[in-house]
Motif scaffolding. Sequence first.
Motif, PDB file in Angstrom:
ATOM      1  N   ALA A   1       8.321  12.310 -13.235  1.00 42.68           N
ATOM      2  CA  ALA A   1       8.340  12.100 -14.863  1.00 42.68           C
ATOM      3  C   ALA A   1       8.533  10.823 -15.300  1.00 42.68           C
ATOM      4  O   ALA A   1       8.392  11.002 -16.601  1.00 42.68           O
ATOM      5  N   HIS A   2       8.649  10.060 -14.939  1.00 41.36           N
ATOM      6  CA  HIS A   2       9.138   8.607 -15.739  1.00 41.36           C
ATOM      7  C   HIS A   2       8.616   8.062 -16.395  1.00 41.36           C
ATOM      8  O   HIS A   2       6.848   8.162 -16.778  1.00 41.36           O
ATOM      9  N   ASP A   3       8.621   8.140 -17.691  1.00 44.33           N
ATOM     10  CA  ASP A   3       8.725   7.391 -19.086  1.00 44.33           C
ATOM     11  C   ASP A   3       7.503   8.005 -19.118  1.00 44.33           C
ATOM     12  O   ASP A   3       6.714   7.789 -19.808  1.00 44.33           O
ATOM     13  N   GLN A   4       7.234   9.868 -19.259  1.00 47.15           N
ATOM     14  CA  GLN A   4       6.367   9.887 -20.169  1.00 47.15           C
ATOM     15  C   GLN A   4       7.636  11.350 -20.684  1.00 47.15           C
ATOM     16  O   GLN A   4       8.780  11.239 -20.908  1.00 47.15           O
ATOM     17  N   SER A   5       6.521  11.645 -22.112  1.00 48.66           N
ATOM     18  CA  SER A   5       7.235  12.379 -22.947  1.00 48.66           C
ATOM     19  C   SER A   5       7.184  13.477 -22.212  1.00 48.66           C
ATOM     20  O   SER A   5       6.726  14.559 -21.194  1.00 48.66           O
ATOM     21  N   GLY A   6       7.788  15.008 -23.217  1.00 45.54           N
ATOM     22  CA  GLY A   6       7.677  16.379 -22.588  1.00 45.54           C
ATOM     23  C   GLY A   6       9.612  15.904 -21.455  1.00 45.54           C
ATOM     24  O   GLY A   6      10.003  15.347 -20.727  1.00 45.54           O
TER      25      GLY A   6
ATOM     26  N   GLY B   1       9.079  17.662 -18.264  1.00 43.46           N
ATOM     27  CA  GLY B   1       8.138  17.902 -17.091  1.00 43.46           C
ATOM     28  C   GLY B   1       9.965  18.649 -16.062  1.00 43.46           C
ATOM     29  O   GLY B   1       9.500  17.811 -14.234  1.00 43.46           O
TER      30      GLY B   1
ATOM     31  N   ARG C   1      13.144  18.270 -15.876  1.00 45.75           N
ATOM     32  CA  ARG C   1      13.648  17.002 -15.946  1.00 45.75           C
ATOM     33  C   ARG C   1      15.494  17.763 -15.695  1.00 45.75           C
ATOM     34  O   ARG C   1      16.267  17.330 -15.230  1.00 45.75           O
TER      35      ARG C   1
ATOM     36  N   LYS D   1      12.049   8.455 -23.225  1.00 43.63           N
ATOM     37  CA  LYS D   1      11.060   8.801 -23.849  1.00 43.63           C
ATOM     38  C   LYS D   1      11.299  11.033 -23.613  1.00 43.63           C
ATOM     39  O   LYS D   1       9.985  10.883 -24.287  1.00 43.63           O
ATOM     40  N   ALA D   2      12.056  11.865 -22.702  1.00 43.84           N
ATOM     41  CA  ALA D   2      12.450  12.642 -21.974  1.00 43.84           C
ATOM     42  C   ALA D   2      12.636  13.423 -23.126  1.00 43.84           C
ATOM     43  O   ALA D   2      13.624  13.266 -23.549  1.00 43.84           O
ATOM     44  N   TYR D   3      12.072  14.453 -23.230  1.00 42.55           N
ATOM     45  CA  TYR D   3      12.377  15.734 -24.052  1.00 42.55           C
ATOM     46  C   TYR D   3      14.167  16.754 -22.969  1.00 42.55           C
ATOM     47  O   TYR D   3      13.488  17.367 -22.232  1.00 42.55           O
TER      48      TYR D   3
END
Length: 276
Positions: free
Chosen positions: A44-49, A51, A53, A86-88
């Motif tokens: 989930a690297h560099d993705q929003s949401g 995922g 994590r 950027k992670a949620y």
Amino acid sequence: MFFLEILEKVEHITILIVLFTFIATEEQRRNAEVYQAWQVITAAHDQSGSGGRIEALEFLLSRPRRFPFFWLRWKEENLAGLAVQKAYLREVNLQDANLEQANLQDAILLKANLQNAGLLEANLQNTDLLEANLQDAFLLEANLTEANLTEANLQDAFLREANLTGANLTEANLQDAFFREANLTGANLTEANLTGAFLREANLTGANLTEAKNLSFEQIKSTCFWESSFYRAKYNDKENKWLAIEPDNKDFIKALKENVSSDPKESPDCSIWKDK
């Protein structure tokens, strides 16, 4: 009859072998789960949401005892260098985590638990930490530029040389926090609780301290460039910024200067900001 007795004994031996093998390979299974958790974070690297994590991070920091092997207790993983920009991560529990040089830029960490976390040189630029718990967190040289720390708990946090340029600390609990040489340029500390906060040589250029709670003259004068801060200000919607209420703001600064009894015994060394 004899044959049945042999079968029964073999059966018992087989059960013992299976049990022994299961116990012996417990660490291997744990390592596989750790690997899978890191895979979730990496994927989930560099993705929003989220995922997945949030669950992955909390698993890596857990120290579970495995039933029925209650004597086994695993150590939490080291999260130094973690990259979750950027992670949620709303309400994630990262208490006591080692997040040295972690990249949390633009992450959403509102109501997250970062109590006693080690965030040495971590990147928290533009991170949303609304109502986050950062009590006792170690934030030496951390980058908190433009971070949203509204109502965050930073009691006893160590923020020496941290960069809080433009950070929003409205109503934050900064009681006994250590801000020596911290950069608070343009930071919004409206109604923040500064009881016992150590601010020596912190850069207050353009900082907004309107209605800051329990902020003494001595604390202010231990900082650098406090004359340029706002102590009486209101937000201007048209210009989208805080503006000083005059002459109230100038009168407050004048009163500060004239109050000689609050002058520090040793003047702060503000030359340190020339090289920063």
